[in-house]
Design a protein around this motif. Sequence first.
Motif, PDB file in Angstrom:
ATOM      1  N   ASP A  70      33.269  50.748  35.699  1.00 45.02           N
ATOM      2  CA  ASP A  70      33.482  49.415  35.131  1.00 45.02           C
ATOM      3  C   ASP A  70      34.233  49.481  33.808  1.00 45.02           C
ATOM      4  OD1 ASP A  70      32.320  48.149  37.276  1.00 45.02           O
ATOM      5  OD2 ASP A  70      30.433  47.688  36.258  1.00 45.02           O
ATOM      6  N   THR A  71      33.983  50.499  33.022  1.00 45.95           N
ATOM      7  CA  THR A  71      34.699  50.678  31.756  1.00 45.95           C
ATOM      8  C   THR A  71      36.175  50.947  32.031  1.00 45.95           C
ATOM      9  OG1 THR A  71      32.695  51.556  30.725  1.00 45.95           O
ATOM     10  CG2 THR A  71      34.788  52.039  29.624  1.00 45.95           C
ATOM     11  N   ALA A  72      36.454  51.794  33.024  1.00 44.50           N
ATOM     12  CA  ALA A  72      37.837  52.099  33.398  1.00 44.50           C
ATOM     13  C   ALA A  72      38.531  50.857  33.954  1.00 44.50           C
ATOM     14  CB  ALA A  72      37.868  53.236  34.422  1.00 44.50           C
ATOM     15  N   ARG A  73      37.809  50.076  34.764  1.00 52.25           N
ATOM     16  CA  ARG A  73      38.385  48.844  35.305  1.00 52.25           C
ATOM     17  C   ARG A  73      38.771  47.888  34.184  1.00 52.25           C
ATOM     18  NH1 ARG A  73      34.052  49.392  38.954  1.00 52.25           N
ATOM     19  NH2 ARG A  73      34.840  50.081  40.950  1.00 52.25           N
ATOM     20  N   GLN A  74      37.877  47.703  33.215  1.00 51.12           N
ATOM     21  CA  GLN A  74      38.141  46.774  32.127  1.00 51.12           C
ATOM     22  C   GLN A  74      39.327  47.233  31.291  1.00 51.12           C
ATOM     23  OE1 GLN A  74      36.497  43.664  31.684  1.00 51.12           O
ATOM     24  NE2 GLN A  74      38.401  43.481  30.528  1.00 51.12           N
ATOM     25  N   ALA A  75      39.428  48.541  31.023  1.00 52.66           N
ATOM     26  CA  ALA A  75      40.558  49.068  30.258  1.00 52.66           C
ATOM     27  C   ALA A  75      41.864  48.851  31.011  1.00 52.66           C
ATOM     28  CB  ALA A  75      40.349  50.554  29.964  1.00 52.66           C
ATOM     29  N   TYR A  76      41.842  49.030  32.324  1.00 55.51           N
ATOM     30  CA  TYR A  76      43.023  48.804  33.165  1.00 55.51           C
ATOM     31  C   TYR A  76      43.440  47.335  33.092  1.00 55.51           C
ATOM     32  CZ  TYR A  76      45.957  48.853  37.399  1.00 55.51           C
ATOM     33  OH  TYR A  76      46.999  48.748  38.282  1.00 55.51           O
ATOM     34  N   ILE A  77      42.464  46.434  33.232  1.00 60.21           N
ATOM     35  CA  ILE A  77      42.729  44.994  33.174  1.00 60.21           C
ATOM     36  C   ILE A  77      43.338  44.620  31.830  1.00 60.21           C
ATOM     37  CG2 ILE A  77      41.597  42.730  33.095  1.00 60.21           C
ATOM     38  CD1 ILE A  77      39.510  44.025  35.123  1.00 60.21           C
ATOM     39  N   ASP A  78      42.753  45.140  30.754  1.00 58.01           N
ATOM     40  CA  ASP A  78      43.246  44.837  29.405  1.00 58.01           C
ATOM     41  C   ASP A  78      44.676  45.338  29.203  1.00 58.01           C
ATOM     42  OD1 ASP A  78      40.770  43.699  28.921  1.00 58.01           O
ATOM     43  OD2 ASP A  78      40.021  45.400  27.745  1.00 58.01           O
ATOM     44  N   LYS A  79      44.964  46.547  29.695  1.00 55.89           N
ATOM     45  CA  LYS A  79      46.307  47.118  29.548  1.00 55.89           C
ATOM     46  C   LYS A  79      47.329  46.308  30.335  1.00 55.89           C
ATOM     47  CE  LYS A  79      47.870  50.531  27.864  1.00 55.89           C
ATOM     48  NZ  LYS A  79      48.558  50.668  26.572  1.00 55.89           N
ATOM     49  N   VAL A  80      46.985  45.921  31.548  1.00 53.16           N
ATOM     50  CA  VAL A  80      47.907  45.107  32.352  1.00 53.16           C
ATOM     51  C   VAL A  80      48.180  43.783  31.645  1.00 53.16           C
ATOM     52  CG1 VAL A  80      48.199  43.838  34.523  1.00 53.16           C
ATOM     53  CG2 VAL A  80      47.358  46.189  34.558  1.00 53.16           C
ATOM     54  N   GLY A  81      47.145  43.174  31.082  1.00 52.89           N
ATOM     55  CA  GLY A  81      47.324  41.923  30.342  1.00 52.89           C
ATOM     56  C   GLY A  81      48.285  42.090  29.180  1.00 52.89           C
ATOM     57  N   ALA A  82      48.133  43.188  28.440  1.00 56.57           N
ATOM     58  CA  ALA A  82      49.017  43.459  27.307  1.00 56.57           C
ATOM     59  C   ALA A  82      50.451  43.704  27.785  1.00 56.57           C
ATOM     60  CB  ALA A  82      48.506  44.659  26.515  1.00 56.57           C
TER      61      ALA A  82
END
Length: 88
Positions: A70-82
């Motif tokens: 879940d931590t990796a998923r959230q970091a991926y989501i945040d990076k894609v957003g940026a």
Amino acid sequence: MSDLQAAFAQAQADVKTLTKRPANEDMLFLYAHFKQAAEGDVSGSRPGMLDMVGRAKYDAWAKLKGTAADTARQAYIDKVGALLKSHR
């Protein structure tokens, strides 16, 4: 499907809509976090010295050893957003 899972799936679709290819560091970040979220800790042996791309991908993923999915998923989501904000 949880909200995080749905957001992760949406981020995977959104990353394909980028108009410019992200920098190599960003690509490695996305690769490593996707793999950690999808498969867990890195497995297999490190690619040989002649496979520089494979080695860089393996090393980026290996740095995330022990990171929760879940931590990796959230970091991926945040990076894609940026990336969406900066590459459109």
